[in-house]
Design an enzyme around this catalytic site. Structure first.
Site, PDB file in Angstrom:
ATOM      1  N   CYS A 128       0.824  -1.219   0.000  1.00  6.09           N
ATOM      2  CA  CYS A 128       0.000   0.000   0.000  1.00  6.09           C
ATOM      3  C   CYS A 128       0.854   1.263   0.000  1.00  6.09           C
ATOM      4  CB  CYS A 128      -0.900   0.005   1.215  1.00  6.09           C
ATOM      5  SG  CYS A 128      -1.784  -1.524   1.388  1.00  6.09           S
ATOM      6  N   HIS A 275      -2.780   6.622   3.970  1.00  7.91           N
ATOM      7  CA  HIS A 275      -3.295   5.409   3.334  1.00  7.91           C
ATOM      8  C   HIS A 275      -4.606   5.033   4.040  1.00  7.91           C
ATOM      9  CE1 HIS A 275      -3.958   1.494   1.901  1.00  7.91           C
ATOM     10  NE2 HIS A 275      -3.450   0.857   2.937  1.00  7.91           N
ATOM     11  N   ASN A 305     -10.359  -0.037   1.425  1.00  5.74           N
ATOM     12  CA  ASN A 305      -8.904  -0.034   1.250  1.00  5.74           C
ATOM     13  C   ASN A 305      -8.567  -0.501  -0.174  1.00  5.74           C
ATOM     14  OD1 ASN A 305      -6.170  -0.553   1.221  1.00  5.74           O
ATOM     15  ND2 ASN A 305      -6.148  -1.735   3.123  1.00  5.74           N
TER      16      ASN A 305
HETATM   17  N1  ACO Z   1     -17.850  -8.845  10.986  1.00  6.16           N
HETATM   18  C1  ACO Z   1     -18.199  -9.220  12.242  1.00  6.16           C
HETATM   19  N2  ACO Z   1     -17.316  -9.680  13.124  1.00  6.16           N
HETATM   20  C2  ACO Z   1     -16.041  -9.786  12.746  1.00  6.16           C
HETATM   21  C3  ACO Z   1     -15.613  -9.412  11.461  1.00  6.16           C
HETATM   22  C4  ACO Z   1     -16.580  -8.937  10.580  1.00  6.16           C
HETATM   23  N3  ACO Z   1     -16.266  -8.557   9.320  1.00  6.16           N
HETATM   24  N4  ACO Z   1     -14.274  -9.615  11.368  1.00  6.16           N
HETATM   25  C5  ACO Z   1     -13.874 -10.089  12.572  1.00  6.16           C
HETATM   26  N5  ACO Z   1     -14.954 -10.206  13.394  1.00  6.16           N
HETATM   27  C6  ACO Z   1     -14.992 -10.680  14.758  1.00  6.16           C
HETATM   28  C7  ACO Z   1     -13.893 -11.646  15.076  1.00  6.16           C
HETATM   29  O1  ACO Z   1     -14.243 -12.955  14.703  1.00  6.16           O
HETATM   30  C8  ACO Z   1     -13.781 -11.508  16.575  1.00  6.16           C
HETATM   31  O2  ACO Z   1     -14.792 -12.236  17.172  1.00  6.16           O
HETATM   32  P1  ACO Z   1     -14.504 -13.078  18.542  1.00  6.16           P
HETATM   33  O3  ACO Z   1     -14.132 -12.014  19.544  1.00  6.16           O
HETATM   34  O4  ACO Z   1     -15.789 -13.759  18.795  1.00  6.16           O
HETATM   35  O5  ACO Z   1     -13.350 -13.981  18.212  1.00  6.16           O
HETATM   36  C9  ACO Z   1     -14.112 -10.022  16.801  1.00  6.16           C
HETATM   37  O6  ACO Z   1     -14.812  -9.577  15.620  1.00  6.16           O
HETATM   38  C10 ACO Z   1     -12.909  -9.149  17.011  1.00  6.16           C
HETATM   39  O7  ACO Z   1     -11.980  -9.466  15.991  1.00  6.16           O
HETATM   40  P2  ACO Z   1     -10.622  -8.713  15.885  1.00  6.16           P
HETATM   41  O8  ACO Z   1      -9.828  -9.289  14.768  1.00  6.16           O
HETATM   42  O9  ACO Z   1      -9.989  -8.631  17.245  1.00  6.16           O
HETATM   43  O10 ACO Z   1     -11.159  -7.267  15.468  1.00  6.16           O
HETATM   44  P3  ACO Z   1     -10.360  -5.930  15.462  1.00  6.16           P
HETATM   45  O11 ACO Z   1     -11.055  -4.931  16.273  1.00  6.16           O
HETATM   46  O12 ACO Z   1      -8.896  -6.162  15.680  1.00  6.16           O
HETATM   47  O13 ACO Z   1     -10.521  -5.474  13.934  1.00  6.16           O
HETATM   48  C11 ACO Z   1      -9.425  -5.458  11.800  1.00  6.16           C
HETATM   49  C12 ACO Z   1     -10.069  -6.315  12.882  1.00  6.16           C
HETATM   50  C13 ACO Z   1     -10.460  -4.467  11.292  1.00  6.16           C
HETATM   51  C14 ACO Z   1      -8.981  -6.384  10.673  1.00  6.16           C
HETATM   52  C15 ACO Z   1      -8.205  -4.714  12.416  1.00  6.16           C
HETATM   53  O14 ACO Z   1      -7.352  -5.641  13.061  1.00  6.16           O
HETATM   54  C16 ACO Z   1      -7.423  -3.973  11.366  1.00  6.16           C
HETATM   55  O15 ACO Z   1      -7.891  -3.022  10.785  1.00  6.16           O
HETATM   56  N6  ACO Z   1      -6.181  -4.376  11.148  1.00  6.16           N
HETATM   57  C17 ACO Z   1      -5.341  -3.742  10.163  1.00  6.16           C
HETATM   58  C18 ACO Z   1      -5.769  -4.227   8.825  1.00  6.16           C
HETATM   59  C19 ACO Z   1      -5.145  -3.443   7.723  1.00  6.16           C
HETATM   60  O16 ACO Z   1      -5.014  -2.256   7.807  1.00  6.16           O
HETATM   61  N7  ACO Z   1      -4.785  -4.157   6.685  1.00  6.16           N
HETATM   62  C20 ACO Z   1      -4.255  -3.634   5.523  1.00  6.16           C
HETATM   63  C21 ACO Z   1      -2.996  -2.837   5.714  1.00  6.16           C
HETATM   64  S1  ACO Z   1      -1.939  -2.911   4.406  1.00  6.16           S
HETATM   65  C22 ACO Z   1      -2.899  -2.855   3.152  1.00  6.16           C
HETATM   66  O17 ACO Z   1      -3.608  -1.901   3.049  1.00  6.16           O
HETATM   67  C23 ACO Z   1      -2.933  -3.964   2.117  1.00  6.16           C
END
Ligand code: ACO
Length: 348
Positions: A128, A275, A305
């Site tokens: 990215c 980003h 994204n």
């Molecule tokens: N809908 C509903 N629930 C969900 C979803 C969804 N889409 N996705 C995950 N959950 C659930 C999980 O299963 C988990 O449930 P549990 O507690 O029963 O196990 C709960 O939500 C919490 O999951 P986490 O993974 O802890 O959620 P978090 O608040 O960390 O958010 C996220 C996840 C949005 C992916 C976050 O970690 C994030 O943004 N990370 C960075 C991702 C990123 O920026 N990637 C790209 C960067 S580089 C590029 O751009 C290619």
């Protein structure tokens, strides 16, 4: 002598998929996606549209702007962009979803289609952060040679093609799109009160995090074998929490380091273009930096994204909406697979 941005363009597929559309087929909700990411929808390419197709459209829009075209007529736009394409010396395209893995570069496909007969062309694999890296690389290539005057930098992605649509942890995050910018070596000053253009960049990496975001199969580490049956296509794998923690630190550190190196404060900056991976990443970094929310340009709600494309898409929206004034200082800040991170300071 300055390196100035003289044209911008973007392209997003017409098909818009809302959070509710996703919630109709996987276990998620509009409320969860919005509250965890700030995303409301994403634009998804049809099965015949590839990375180079979106890159081509964004490039034509940027090149047409260079030629002074601002209307709606597609044929006139194509004529204007074809004319400007002849003046391009370098094409650099950042992507994680090229038309073909390995070779040829997607940049070469765009070079041919826009008719940039005399341009060198190559892809940059910096996740990215591709546009941030691309801008600095292109500026370096212009600066090093008297003959080269103009470059086209593109960030283009069709992430929908490498997304596991049954993995709610990743599929809600990504969208397709492309953004492009044309830069030119001009006679404007690059130092002093009247300075213009790209004045500073940071391009950084931390390969120890390479497994936090990757395509595990298909490369020389894990090649496909004859007769092998795949359970699913090539999909991106991500450790969301690791990437989140890295990203908040990368945005915070990059903005702080660029400001310190340039001897400026947030008051000197008109816009920070981060980003657009997750609005919460930007908010967390913003709070640490104590920079007001309105300095950050966010359009993640509409496009999600789009990886290397988010920064040039945002730049084009600001430009075409008339939100950039001559002399405004803009900061880009990117992070992504590699892991890579960095930013640019540009005076408009
Ligand atoms: N809908 C509903 N629930 C969900 C979803 C969804 N889409 N996705 C995950 N959950 C659930 C999980 O299963 C988990 O449930 P549990 O507690 O029963 O196990 C709960 O939500 C919490 O999951 P986490 O993974 O802890 O959620 P978090 O608040 O960390 O958010 C996220 C996840 C949005 C992916 C976050 O970690 C994030 O943004 N990370 C960075 C991702 C990123 O920026 N990637 C790209 C960067 S580089 C590029 O751009 C290619």
């Amino acid at each position: 002598m300055a390196i100035e941005i003289i044209g911008t363009g973007k392209a997003v597929p017409p098909r818009r998929v809302s959070n509710d559309d996703l919630a109709a087929r996987i276990d998620t909700s509009d409320e969860w996606i919005r509250s965890h990411t700030g995303i409301g929808s994403r634009h998804i390419a049809d099965e015949h549209t590839s990375c180079s197709d979106l890159a081509l459209e964004a490039s034509k829009n940027a090149l047409a702007m260079v030629a002074g075209f601002s209307g709606e007529n597609r044929e006139e736009r194509d004529r204007a962009s074809a004319k400007a394409a002849k003046s391009i010396d370098i094409i650099i395209l950042g992507t994680t979803t090229p038309d073909f893995f390995g070779c040829p570069s997607t940049a070469c496909i765009v070079q041919d289609k826009i008719g940039a007969d005399r341009a060198g062309a190559m892809d940059i694999v910096a996740g990215c952060t591709g546009f941030v890296y691309g801008l600095e690389t292109a500026a370096g290539l212009l600066n090093i040679s008297k003959e080269r005057k103009r470059a086209l930098i593109i960030g283009s992605e069709t992430l929908s093609k490498i997304t596991d649509w049954n993995d709610r942890g990743t599929c809600v995050l990504f969208g397709d799109g492309a953004g492009a910018a044309v830069i030119e070596k001009t006679t404007a000053p690059s130092e002093g009160q009247q300075r213009r253009g790209l004045i500073r960049s940071m391009i950084c990496s931390d390969g120890s995090g390479s497994e936090s975001l990757l395509f595990r199969r298909g490369g020389s580490r894990n090649p496909f074998k004859a007769g092998e049956t795949l359970e699913k296509g090539i999909v991106v794998e991500m450790n969301g929490q690791e990437v989140y923690n890295f990203a908040v630190k990368a945005v915070t550190d990059t903005v702080a380091a660029l400001m310190e190196a340039e001897g400026i404060t947030a008051d000197d900056i008109a816009w920070i273009i981060p980003h657009q991976a997750n609005a919460r990443i930007v908010q967390a970094a913003r709070k640490r930096l104590k920079i007001p929310e309105e300095k950050f340009f966010l359009n993640i709600e509409e496009y999600a994204n789009t990886s290397a494309a988010t920064i040039p898409i945002a730049l084009d929206e600001l430009n075409r909406n008339g939100q950039l004034k001559k002399g405004d200082m803009i900061m880009t800040v990117g992070f992504g697979a590699g892991l890579t991170y960095g930013g640019n300071i540009i005076i408009w």
